[in-house]
Design an enzyme around this catalytic site. Sequence first.
Site, PDB file in Angstrom:
ATOM      1  N   ARG A  85       0.845  -1.182   0.000  1.00  0.00           N
ATOM      2  CA  ARG A  85       0.000   0.000   0.000  1.00  0.00           C
ATOM      3  C   ARG A  85       0.889   1.244   0.000  1.00  0.00           C
ATOM      4  NH1 ARG A  85      -2.537   2.938   4.762  1.00  0.00           N
ATOM      5  NH2 ARG A  85      -3.825   4.508   3.748  1.00  0.00           N
ATOM      6  N   HIS A 131      -2.932  11.141   0.927  1.00  0.00           N
ATOM      7  CA  HIS A 131      -2.351  10.883   2.244  1.00  0.00           C
ATOM      8  C   HIS A 131      -1.780  12.202   2.767  1.00  0.00           C
ATOM      9  CE1 HIS A 131      -0.721   7.430   4.868  1.00  0.00           C
ATOM     10  NE2 HIS A 131      -0.500   8.558   5.533  1.00  0.00           N
ATOM     11  N   GLU A 177      -6.991   8.564   6.619  1.00  0.00           N
ATOM     12  CA  GLU A 177      -7.187   9.256   7.894  1.00  0.00           C
ATOM     13  C   GLU A 177      -7.607  10.715   7.717  1.00  0.00           C
ATOM     14  OE1 GLU A 177      -4.135   8.946  10.863  1.00  0.00           O
ATOM     15  OE2 GLU A 177      -3.946   6.781  10.648  1.00  0.00           O
ATOM     16  N   ASN A 432      -7.247   2.110  10.362  1.00  0.00           N
ATOM     17  CA  ASN A 432      -5.923   2.212  10.967  1.00  0.00           C
ATOM     18  C   ASN A 432      -6.088   2.176  12.481  1.00  0.00           C
ATOM     19  OD1 ASN A 432      -5.094   2.624   8.343  1.00  0.00           O
ATOM     20  ND2 ASN A 432      -4.520   4.765   8.619  1.00  0.00           N
ATOM     21  N   TYR A 434      -4.080   1.666  16.263  1.00  0.00           N
ATOM     22  CA  TYR A 434      -2.817   1.602  16.993  1.00  0.00           C
ATOM     23  C   TYR A 434      -3.006   1.388  18.489  1.00  0.00           C
ATOM     24  CZ  TYR A 434      -0.481   3.368  12.803  1.00  0.00           C
ATOM     25  OH  TYR A 434       0.020   3.501  11.527  1.00  0.00           O
ATOM     26  N   GLU A 506      -3.504   0.052   8.437  1.00  0.00           N
ATOM     27  CA  GLU A 506      -2.301   0.355   9.216  1.00  0.00           C
ATOM     28  C   GLU A 506      -2.443  -0.247  10.602  1.00  0.00           C
ATOM     29  OE1 GLU A 506      -1.126   4.468   9.538  1.00  0.00           O
ATOM     30  OE2 GLU A 506      -1.530   4.865   7.405  1.00  0.00           O
TER      31      GLU A 506
END
Length: 601
Positions: A85, A131, A177, A432, A434, A506
């Site tokens: 990606r 992005h 995002e 994504n 985390y 991600e």
Amino acid sequence: MATSQTEVKRSDFPKDFIFGGATSAYQVEGAWNVDGKGPSNWDDMTEKHPDSIADGSNGQVAINHYNKFKDDVALMKEVGLDSYRFSISWSRILPGGTLCGGINEKGIQFYNNLIDELVKEGIKPCATLFHWDVPQKLEDKYGGFLDHQIVEHFCEFAEICFSKFGNRVKHWVTLNEPWSFTFYGYVHPRFPPRRGYPLGALALDHTRESLERMCRSSILRHRSSINVPLFPSSRGYMARDPISELVDSAYNLDNVPSSERNAARKVIAEALNVPYTASFEDSTSSEGDSVREEVVSFSKGDRVILTSKTQSPQVLDSKGDPGTEPYIVAHNLILAHAHAVKIYREKYQESQRGKIGMTNVSMWYYPFKEENKEDVDAARRALDFLLGWFVAPVITGEYPQSMKDNVGERLPEFESDEKELVKGSCDFLGINYYTARYAQNVPQYSSKTHFENDLHVDERTHDRNGEPIGHDKGGSSWLYIVPEGIYKIMLYIKKTYDNPEIFITENGLDELKNDELSIPEAVKDEKRVKYHKDHLDQLRKAIEDGVRLKGYFKWSFFDNFEWTQGYNVRFGVHYVDFKNENDLERHPKDSAKWWKDFLKN
């Protein structure tokens, strides 16, 4: 939060499940002004305002992926990636941002070469269109995503990409995002165009409670560039709430060395976005005049006072309106996405047989007090203002109800034809993930229109007993390790948004840069290996529970330029030797070797 110690295997996932690695153009490509590329907003900010980056660096060279892509693809093949990606630089394709400004054929050629190399090595290209790198020409001309004109110009860029690359790219991500781009560009001014200011930053003074709330908002947000130092005299990151410890070190503890106290106050000043000097006393200028330094200082009555040389309140450069602009920008982002999807579906999808979606960031939020209805509501509201802000429209055609209730008429409305356009404009959702947080309801400042006032949630990393949310953390202050959260968010999306197809676009862990380590020492990253194993284990459970999860992309395949952190943190499974700027040699970390074993065995 306990984590599973269970080993995971490739065979635990469906045969057609995609495992990939991810990067983005500004973070890895370099070649910022060669072969016809135009300037982006990140080129502009990092060149004109190097102080906006923690280490004063930029992505002008980054890891030189532009010139080393063949070697990089070889490393991807060595590890066994199914997919790569990457993002396409808008200003490398359209240097002026618009079709009438001309197409850069050398930019087209670079991405054709990259895609061809991936296909040759059996690696599926997954392309992100946006992005966070807006052509600076569009920022200068009409303010970028603050103006609806950008929808048309984004679609021009998107259609060029579909027509030139879509015969080989089968997965498209329109936006990466959009929350991060919006929040850090128009609420907390960290990303270009650096508009907005933290809630309360213009206040004349702060109670300890309001100061901690502001610091949490600045320091503990996803991808924050502000790190809390680990002071020798402190009890450590995991011992208690790091923000409480920071404020104590700055203002409350008598036995803190002056160097640590000043360091803590400097972090707080950065979080409040105010100037800072290490002097906290009246001093004498070179002309012999008595002056007051610009400081964040402590005053009697348990209040922090912002003062300046004239003893008047510090005035910030507070361009922008964080009570309206974030919602305008987000609205234009969503419309740009939806119009691009319409173009793809009507003109390219049938012949190219690809899929298109949007990637959003999400944490999982636990109520700070589970028995407190206000905190339970705050956890849901936090999800709405982070994930639902962009996901609800593309699934349902509407913003979340909590946003409508709290933002009111400042929240733009979709016209009837726009609702039909936006609703269902995703073949898949990219997520994504985390980390996770505790969400605590906090009162609104009744007189201030501000995104954070609309949200009125305090995000915490420690529970009310002082225990951290995760069993460990990464290098950044915001990244506590909570694998269970990725399972929770998968089930939440399944239930709330009608079980869409999902890719984890991600997921990863960072460590702080440490130039004292030799390369053989620096590539030992067992914590990262465990991070990936534990998150994969939770995703395996989610699939068993009916989540339509189709792929997983680790962040990142390489150490790179990590936005406002610069090169201070490393997310890669490949170590990049930044000390050798002429070569930028890549070295597989232990995590890359683990992935190779996982994917090939």
